[in-house]
Design a protein around this motif. Sequence first.
Motif, short mmCIF file in Angstrom:
data_model
loop_
_atom_site.label_atom_id
_atom_site.label_comp_id
_atom_site.label_asym_id
_atom_site.label_seq_id
_atom_site.Cartn_x
_atom_site.Cartn_y
_atom_site.Cartn_z
N HIS A 54 26.33 -18.96 14.70
CA HIS A 54 26.54 -17.82 13.95
C HIS A 54 28.44 -17.85 13.94
N ILE A 55 29.32 -18.62 13.73
CA ILE A 55 30.63 -18.73 15.17
C ILE A 55 31.88 -16.86 13.83
N THR A 56 32.27 -17.27 14.71
CA THR A 56 33.27 -15.60 14.45
C THR A 56 35.04 -16.25 15.09
N GLU A 57 36.01 -16.03 13.38
CA GLU A 57 37.28 -16.11 14.24
C GLU A 57 37.56 -14.81 14.23
N LEU A 58 38.38 -14.73 15.10
CA LEU A 58 39.19 -13.23 15.65
C LEU A 58 40.75 -13.03 15.44
N GLY A 59 40.82 -12.18 14.17
CA GLY A 59 42.20 -12.62 14.06
C GLY A 59 42.90 -13.82 12.99
N CYS A 60 41.81 -14.38 11.94
CA CYS A 60 41.99 -15.49 11.50
C CYS A 60 43.82 -15.41 10.84
N SER A 61 43.59 -14.57 10.24
CA SER A 61 45.29 -14.72 9.78
C SER A 61 45.00 -14.70 7.49
N VAL A 62 45.83 -15.86 7.57
CA VAL A 62 45.53 -16.20 6.31
C VAL A 62 45.44 -17.76 6.20
N GLY A 63 45.66 -18.32 7.63
CA GLY A 63 45.08 -19.96 7.24
C GLY A 63 46.30 -20.06 6.93
N PRO A 64 47.20 -21.66 7.38
CA PRO A 64 45.52 -22.93 7.49
C PRO A 64 45.63 -22.82 8.71
N ASN A 65 45.67 -22.54 9.89
CA ASN A 65 45.32 -22.82 11.33
C ASN A 65 43.85 -22.98 11.68
N THR A 66 43.27 -21.76 11.14
CA THR A 66 41.92 -21.34 11.72
C THR A 66 41.53 -22.44 10.61
N PHE A 67 42.06 -22.34 9.42
CA PHE A 67 41.36 -23.90 9.52
C PHE A 67 40.70 -24.95 9.92
N PHE A 101 32.51 -16.36 10.62
CA PHE A 101 32.72 -15.76 9.91
C PHE A 101 34.49 -15.23 10.02
N PHE A 102 34.86 -15.27 9.68
CA PHE A 102 36.88 -14.97 9.66
C PHE A 102 37.09 -13.19 9.73
N ASN A 103 37.12 -12.92 11.24
CA ASN A 103 37.96 -11.83 10.91
C ASN A 103 39.31 -11.62 10.77
N ASP A 104 39.61 -10.73 10.43
CA ASP A 104 41.45 -9.91 10.69
C ASP A 104 41.34 -8.33 10.21
N HIS A 105 42.27 -7.81 10.03
CA HIS A 105 42.13 -6.79 9.63
C HIS A 105 42.38 -6.25 8.28
N VAL A 106 42.11 -4.98 8.02
CA VAL A 106 41.26 -4.92 6.52
C VAL A 106 42.59 -4.64 5.76
N THR A 107 43.94 -4.78 6.25
CA THR A 107 45.03 -5.14 5.74
C THR A 107 45.62 -6.12 5.30
N ASN A 108 45.32 -7.80 6.23
CA ASN A 108 45.31 -9.27 5.94
C ASN A 108 45.32 -9.16 4.96
N ASP A 109 45.60 -10.22 4.28
CA ASP A 109 45.12 -11.10 3.08
C ASP A 109 44.62 -11.63 3.03
N PHE A 110 42.78 -11.22 3.10
CA PHE A 110 41.30 -11.90 2.48
C PHE A 110 42.05 -13.34 1.50
N ASN A 111 42.58 -12.52 0.03
CA ASN A 111 42.17 -13.54 -1.23
C ASN A 111 43.58 -14.61 -1.07
#
Lengths: 351, 351
Positions: A54-67, A101-111
């Motif tokens: 179980h891995i989490t990325e805290l403050g993932c934003s929208v990519g592509p770096n997180t990937f 688990f890609f985490n960020d604020h609820v205002t992040n653009d998860f779409n």
Amino acid sequence: MTSFPMNAGDGVYSYSKNSQLHKEMIDGAKEMVIDAIIQKLDIKTILSSSNTFHITELGCSVGPNTFSAMQYIVEALTDKYLLYQDQVINFTNNIPEFQIFFNDHVTNDFNILFRSLPFDRSYYAYGVPGSFYGRLFPSRSIHFAHSSSGINWLSKIPKELVDEKSPAWNKGLIHYVGASNVEVVNAYFAQFEKDMEIFFNVRAEEIVQGGMIVLITAFSGYIRLLKFFGSSLMDLANEGKLDESLVDSFNLPLYYPSPQDMTKVVRKNGLFSIERMELINIKSNLVDEADAKTLMMSLRSSIEGIIINHFGSKIGEEACARTILKSEEISEWMKVNYEKPSILFVALKRK
Amino acid sequence: MTSFPMNAGDGVYSYSKNSQLHKEMIDGAKEMVIDAIIQKLDIKTILSSSNTFHITELGCSVGPNTFSAMQYIVEALTDKYLLYQDQVINFTNNIPEFQIFFNDHVTNDFNILFRSLPFDRSYYAYGVPGSFYGRLFPSRSIHFAHSSSGINWLSKIPKELVDEKSPAWNKGLIHYVGASNVEVVNAYFAQFEKDMEIFFNVRAEEIVQGGMIVLITAFSGYIRLLKFFGSSLMDLANEGKLDESLVDSFNLPLYYPSPQDMTKVVRKNGLFSIERMELINIKSNLVDEADAKTLMMSLRSSIEGIIINHFGSKIGEEACARTILKSEEISEWMKVNYEKPSILFVALKRK
């Protein structure tokens, strides 16, 4: 708790199109992250009750770096697992599965994040809306947490900075960068200290014994460029387009810890051990080319939202646009003053 | 795999503002879901390796209905847990934690979903982008899966329906509702059977032994109203605004299983036992008030996207708008033909 999302969508000023700085940081830390996993992670302990990482990325934003970060972490964890498997007789043959688990604020653009997920990913991907200064996961359920340019964002601005009666009043500036008043830096650090105490306490609940946190933050180099956004705002104030008190009442909620700062907050908390800590010089293509505009566009995509939120869209956008127009001046300044860009890498283990 | 999202956002035709039908279904099934949990769930088996309930909502859309269902499921699971705790000596005192995985297609508006999450929720909430006809979770990691109006959506339209050489060619209609040709219904059921075989196989991998799936689908009542959208499209064809062959080549990918259908697909698969299956009459306020417009707006929010996708936005929107304008005619038709609305409820257990 306030949230400060990166610029949304995929337009010309979006984070997803202007995140070269963060890419450099992720690439710069890659070898250190892999090495920390191979050398320091205790697979036996952390997978004692599960065959899934179980891995989490805290403050993932929208990519592509997180990937790209998640990809090399999954590969390193798989390598480490296979190494361990080779050493142990009767060890299960099943390659573990991965949940990220890609985490960020609820205002992040998860779409945008979800629609950008790599098709050939070798993990199950989830979105986790919420501040990482609060609980996000059940007790003892996370094996590996990663955050790049995440913990730089303070949960809030310390009141003293905007109180004209306080010795830490940060008049005419929007950050501690460029401030000669040491009380300003102290107020920023005090907030960072409080936030990190909360951060470590909640993570300590969530992370299994032996589980790891990797934190990557900018240390020197482009941080000092933040001051140009402040000077654009002051230009507007001097031209009478903006009330100077609005500048006085605004400060960027960003803190860039030194190794000493980081050591202090980890030791004070006491729930994690420091396994690795290092300043890494990154070979910045951006700096080699002195491409001040690219650099400033990248900074803009991170901070424009919060500037607009305070100053309104007209002034906020104009201040950012003017800062980009100063590229020549900034480029000159960089040639003279630019420190070699470096990042702070730290790997912690849950005691 | 094609995706058919509900209308996004929170505008006048959005799913989030027009989901009364789904609310009725969720409310109508509430007592059955609670009863299945209390009577049929084996807490000891499913929590043998975890103190956290992992719940997934398959086809969650954007809320708010998904949140009320998840709330009563969490409450029922907590009650069941406490009942079990009372009966067992030396049982751990920790109230379990809850993780809820909200799943829908990657094209679903997860931003709206996340921003609508109840503040006072007693669970950790995650978004899971992807089709539920594929794997979404690691092996044996889910304790309870719930889907309301989810499995009605077929993964695709069977080719025979749009092949003029096939006996199942569905000329002039957009669904099996209203079709006199039995081959049309058969082709729909065959696709449903294939999809459910895949659905049960992937869920069987993901769900722990003793874990439960609850499926809720519309059975009778408003389903028959779908034909009015088809007749609006044919009106446009007859007026020469639309080539009739476009209607012939379109079918709504929706199947509403009978109890016999459901029994057949579960038994054929063989990996789940049927713990409860029931047709529940729901007291439809909508029907009592013969509020045909509200009803049709609710249907529109579900199917407008897929109609526009095939016919283009101009024709698609006009067909939907015309159908809403037929409210008086629909209301008359309902008074004569309307069956008592009912839903199919089924609770399955992983063998």
